[in-house]
Write an enzyme that holds these catalytic residues in place. Sequence first.
Site, short mmCIF file in Angstrom:
data_model
loop_
_atom_site.label_atom_id
_atom_site.label_comp_id
_atom_site.label_asym_id
_atom_site.label_seq_id
_atom_site.Cartn_x
_atom_site.Cartn_y
_atom_site.Cartn_z
CB ALA A 117 -0.91 0.00 1.21
N PRO A 118 0.41 2.34 -0.64
CG PRO A 118 0.32 4.54 -1.42
CD PRO A 118 1.17 3.60 -0.61
CE LYS A 121 8.53 1.67 -4.81
NZ LYS A 121 7.72 2.49 -3.86
CB CYS A 238 11.99 6.00 0.88
SG CYS A 238 10.66 5.85 2.08
#
Length: 313
Positions: A117-118, A121, A238
């Site tokens: 989610a969301p 990808k 990230c």
Amino acid sequence: MSLPEAFVERLRQIVPPEHIDAILKTFDAPKQVTFRVNTLKSSPKELEAQLEAANIPYERITWMEGVYRIAPQDKLPLTQTDAFYGGKLYIQNLASMIAPMILAPLPEETVLDLAAAPGGKTLMLAGMMQNTGWLSAVEPTRERFFRLRANLEMQGVTNAHTYMTDGRSVGKKCPEMFDRIMLDAPCSSEARFKTHEPKSMSFWSIHKAKETSKLQRRLLLSAYDALKPGGKLLYCTCSFSPEENESPLQHLLERHGEHLTTLPLTLPFDNIQKPLKQWGKEVFDERIQNAVRILPTDTIDGFFLCLLEKKLC
Ligand code: SAM
């Protein structure tokens, strides 16, 4: 609000010194907005015509077809277009688009998105698979799970099967089932810090990054179990923290290294850095050097990517 001092101090130890000032500036300014055409519903030609009709100036990203950049002030008009409402485009940072590009699923394959989610990808994976094969998307957080489902529906994805479950349990439930696995791991999201959005940094601490590292290790082991021999696994975050990047990979290689290789990555830009060889007392496996740390710019978020392959026997 300024960046957490301990975060800046650590960043200085992670990124090359000649880049640190430029990197620190990227947390202050709003980023350029990037988006891609949803190939399940539209084409670059059709989308460009719609952008022109809506008077939205755009720039093509040369290294990926159907991907565009606009100025931050044009984001609102973009979200008011029919193309946006019709799920014909998806707003996403370039770093996030790189991940499916590297995993490169093929039509008819069996693919798992283990932290989905969301769904940014997942949507791109479905497009690359041309809505064929089998795409499993896992997300344990209820609210985020339903957002994932809504995004898949809006963007016309029909090959995805969604599961509201903990990714740590998947490997044992589905051993050696998938040709390709995306593990865009839950992380401290350091690369998404924005000094003009204090909330983006309010939950950060070194302790939290270390705690998240334990979850990432277990998710990686689960992904390993779910991967077919000969299959590929993309691990990405990230975060800048070695605890969330090199360390979980080290843990995986210590357990299953004899069955795994890492593959070198070629990225279409040069704001990248090789992984660290050592962090504190932890010395990392040479194979981790094939991973890449993307250094943030005014357009691309910071990101870390490592592509692994499970040996055939
Ligand atoms: N891949 C997504 C995308 O591109 O839109 C972003 C994924 S985000 C970095 C990580 C996700 O992992 C979050 O939605 C989080 O709720 C989920 N997550 C947290 N714990 C998890 C677990 N134990 N198993 C699987 N997913 C988990």
